[in-house]
Design a protein around this motif. Structure first.
Motif, PDB file in Angstrom:
ATOM      1  N   LEU A   7     -63.160  80.178 -14.912  1.00  0.00           N
ATOM      2  CA  LEU A   7     -63.895  79.023 -14.365  1.00  0.00           C
ATOM      3  C   LEU A   7     -64.235  79.329 -12.908  1.00  0.00           C
ATOM      4  O   LEU A   7     -63.499  80.076 -12.248  1.00  0.00           O
ATOM      5  N   PRO A   8     -65.311  78.753 -12.382  1.00  0.00           N
ATOM      6  CA  PRO A   8     -65.761  79.162 -11.033  1.00  0.00           C
ATOM      7  C   PRO A   8     -64.801  78.822  -9.905  1.00  0.00           C
ATOM      8  O   PRO A   8     -64.704  79.539  -8.917  1.00  0.00           O
ATOM      9  N   ASP A   9     -64.042  77.715 -10.057  1.00  0.00           N
ATOM     10  CA  ASP A   9     -63.199  77.293  -8.923  1.00  0.00           C
ATOM     11  C   ASP A   9     -62.021  76.454  -9.449  1.00  0.00           C
ATOM     12  O   ASP A   9     -61.997  76.094 -10.626  1.00  0.00           O
ATOM     13  N   PRO A  10     -61.058  76.110  -8.583  1.00  0.00           N
ATOM     14  CA  PRO A  10     -59.868  75.368  -9.044  1.00  0.00           C
ATOM     15  C   PRO A  10     -60.179  74.047  -9.725  1.00  0.00           C
ATOM     16  O   PRO A  10     -59.537  73.681 -10.720  1.00  0.00           O
ATOM     17  N   LEU A  11     -61.220  73.344  -9.249  1.00  0.00           N
ATOM     18  CA  LEU A  11     -61.509  72.037  -9.876  1.00  0.00           C
ATOM     19  C   LEU A  11     -62.079  72.235 -11.277  1.00  0.00           C
ATOM     20  O   LEU A  11     -61.714  71.531 -12.219  1.00  0.00           O
ATOM     21  N   ALA A  12     -62.932  73.222 -11.423  1.00  0.00           N
ATOM     22  CA  ALA A  12     -63.491  73.521 -12.762  1.00  0.00           C
ATOM     23  C   ALA A  12     -62.369  73.953 -13.700  1.00  0.00           C
ATOM     24  O   ALA A  12     -62.342  73.579 -14.883  1.00  0.00           O
ATOM     25  N   PRO A  45     -50.642  73.610 -11.669  1.00  0.00           N
ATOM     26  CA  PRO A  45     -51.046  72.559 -12.613  1.00  0.00           C
ATOM     27  C   PRO A  45     -51.272  71.181 -11.975  1.00  0.00           C
ATOM     28  O   PRO A  45     -51.764  70.269 -12.648  1.00  0.00           O
ATOM     29  N   GLN A  46     -50.938  71.034 -10.705  1.00  0.00           N
ATOM     30  CA  GLN A  46     -51.019  69.686 -10.117  1.00  0.00           C
ATOM     31  C   GLN A  46     -52.441  69.120 -10.168  1.00  0.00           C
ATOM     32  O   GLN A  46     -52.632  67.942 -10.490  1.00  0.00           O
ATOM     33  N   LEU A  47     -53.438  69.980  -9.881  1.00  0.00           N
ATOM     34  CA  LEU A  47     -54.827  69.480  -9.913  1.00  0.00           C
ATOM     35  C   LEU A  47     -55.224  69.113 -11.348  1.00  0.00           C
ATOM     36  O   LEU A  47     -55.953  68.146 -11.580  1.00  0.00           O
ATOM     37  N   THR A  48     -54.696  69.864 -12.309  1.00  0.00           N
ATOM     38  CA  THR A  48     -54.947  69.535 -13.722  1.00  0.00           C
ATOM     39  C   THR A  48     -54.352  68.176 -14.062  1.00  0.00           C
ATOM     40  O   THR A  48     -54.995  67.338 -14.697  1.00  0.00           O
ATOM     41  N   TYR A  49     -53.131  67.915 -13.612  1.00  0.00           N
ATOM     42  CA  TYR A  49     -52.471  66.635 -13.919  1.00  0.00           C
ATOM     43  C   TYR A  49     -53.199  65.490 -13.226  1.00  0.00           C
ATOM     44  O   TYR A  49     -53.376  64.412 -13.797  1.00  0.00           O
ATOM     45  N   GLU A  50     -53.664  65.739 -11.986  1.00  0.00           N
ATOM     46  CA  GLU A  50     -54.443  64.701 -11.288  1.00  0.00           C
ATOM     47  C   GLU A  50     -55.728  64.396 -12.071  1.00  0.00           C
ATOM     48  O   GLU A  50     -56.089  63.240 -12.261  1.00  0.00           O
ATOM     49  N   THR A  51     -56.376  65.444 -12.545  1.00  0.00           N
ATOM     50  CA  THR A  51     -57.636  65.281 -13.286  1.00  0.00           C
ATOM     51  C   THR A  51     -57.389  64.557 -14.601  1.00  0.00           C
ATOM     52  O   THR A  51     -58.106  63.649 -14.989  1.00  0.00           O
ATOM     53  N   ALA A  53     -55.170  62.461 -15.192  1.00  0.00           N
ATOM     54  CA  ALA A  53     -54.790  61.059 -14.931  1.00  0.00           C
ATOM     55  C   ALA A  53     -56.013  60.178 -14.702  1.00  0.00           C
ATOM     56  O   ALA A  53     -55.909  58.945 -14.748  1.00  0.00           O
ATOM     57  N   THR A  54     -57.185  60.786 -14.530  1.00  0.00           N
ATOM     58  CA  THR A  54     -58.389  59.966 -14.301  1.00  0.00           C
ATOM     59  C   THR A  54     -58.858  59.359 -15.624  1.00  0.00           C
ATOM     60  O   THR A  54     -58.620  59.928 -16.708  1.00  0.00           O
ATOM     61  N   VAL A  55     -59.558  58.224 -15.511  1.00  0.00           N
ATOM     62  CA  VAL A  55     -60.010  57.519 -16.724  1.00  0.00           C
ATOM     63  C   VAL A  55     -60.849  58.442 -17.624  1.00  0.00           C
ATOM     64  O   VAL A  55     -60.737  58.412 -18.852  1.00  0.00           O
ATOM     65  N   GLU A  56     -61.626  59.314 -16.959  1.00  0.00           N
ATOM     66  CA  GLU A  56     -62.533  60.213 -17.716  1.00  0.00           C
ATOM     67  C   GLU A  56     -61.775  60.989 -18.801  1.00  0.00           C
ATOM     68  O   GLU A  56     -62.311  61.258 -19.880  1.00  0.00           O
ATOM     69  N   PHE A  57     -60.526  61.330 -18.521  1.00  0.00           N
ATOM     70  CA  PHE A  57     -59.731  62.116 -19.492  1.00  0.00           C
ATOM     71  C   PHE A  57     -58.636  61.254 -20.135  1.00  0.00           C
ATOM     72  O   PHE A  57     -58.469  61.230 -21.352  1.00  0.00           O
ATOM     73  N   ALA A  58     -57.906  60.499 -19.306  1.00  0.00           N
ATOM     74  CA  ALA A  58     -56.735  59.756 -19.818  1.00  0.00           C
ATOM     75  C   ALA A  58     -57.118  58.746 -20.898  1.00  0.00           C
ATOM     76  O   ALA A  58     -56.340  58.489 -21.823  1.00  0.00           O
ATOM     77  N   SER A  59     -58.348  58.232 -20.808  1.00  0.00           N
ATOM     78  CA  SER A  59     -58.766  57.199 -21.783  1.00  0.00           C
ATOM     79  C   SER A  59     -58.977  57.783 -23.182  1.00  0.00           C
ATOM     80  O   SER A  59     -59.097  57.053 -24.148  1.00  0.00           O
TER      81      SER A  59
END
Ligand code: 6PG
Length: 240
Positions: A7-12, A45-51, A53-59
């Protein structure tokens, strides 16, 4: 054959990992009514867990059917700054409606060998007579080639019978609790999350170097029936 996705960067990378977590959960719940996942510790993995936790994924996760475990834990209390449980609970699980009894933490506050046996008993209780097949195990990769708390040259690398052991990490002068390679290799999906230029050399050694699991324990991870996956960012993949 391992799947390697750059992936291009940590957020991706975090978004890809969160999407994979959702997909694994949906497939597992459709197949057998629950999703058994083991989380990785450390910082990657912290950024993954934060991501996640967002509605976009957690829902998209049926949390009432999710059982969360840990691949390893530091031998500290659950409210200690080094606790992998505390990290994942604070970033992800406290924001989710997962039933508390379905959060299966390793009891780092106990005497290490006692804690390891207690966790193995918990796993045997959960899986029963069936093989301990996690639907997803997330792992990180240390610069020394360790994963979970399977450190180079440590006794846990020789473990063939137990699923969870206490392992002394000489380099850290500390005890750790860790799932063993025989247990991890039973999983349906084992996904490494690797980010940053500081991991480029070790990732090259793991994937393209000589097979030397004693020195590079991450090479011991070869799921017997499941899929091995590497989700890495461009900085970590720079030497591949
Ligand atoms: C831990 C982890 C450990 C981690 C690697 C990579 O408890 O620290 O289980 O195996 O995944 O050390 O750590 P970073 O992601 O912080 O680089």
């Amino acid at each position: 054959m391992a799947i390697i996705k750059t992936l291009p960067d940590p957020l991706a990378l975090a978004r890809a990992a969160a999407a994979h977590f959702v997909t694994c959960s949906q497939e597992a719940i459709a197949d057998h009514g629950y999703f058994a996942v083991a989380l990785a510790g450390g910082s990657t993995p912290q950024l993954t867990y934060e991501t996640l936790a967002t509605v976009e994924f957690a829902s998209h996760i049926q949390w009432e059917k999710v059982h969360v475990f840990w691949g390893d834990e530091r031998c500290v209390a659950p409210n200690h700054a080094d606790s992998n449980y505390r990290m994942a609970f604070g970033i992800l699980l406290r924001h989710s409606p997962i039933p508390v009894k379905q959060i299966h933490r390793m009891e780092g506050e106990l005497e290490p060998k006692e804690a390891a046996q207690a966790y193995e008993d918990q796993l045997r209780g959960f899986f029963g007579p069936k093989a301990p097949r996690f639907d997803l195990i997330l792992l990180g990769l240390g610069e020394d080639g360790h994963t979970a708390s399977l450190f180079p040259g440590s006794k846990a690398l020789e473990e063939k019978k137990h699923w969870v052991v206490a392992n002394y990490a000489r380099r850290l002068s500390a005890w750790r609790l860790t799932m063993t390679a025989p247990l991890i290799n039973q999983a349906s999906d084992v996904t490494f999350l690797v980010s940053g230029e500081n991991k480029a050399e070790v990732l090259r050694r793991v994937l393209a170097g000589r097979y030397a699991p004693e020195d590079i324990p991450a090479q011991m991870i070869r799921p017997e029936h499941g899929q091995l996956r590497w989700l890495v960012d461009a900085a970590a993949a720079a030497l591949l």
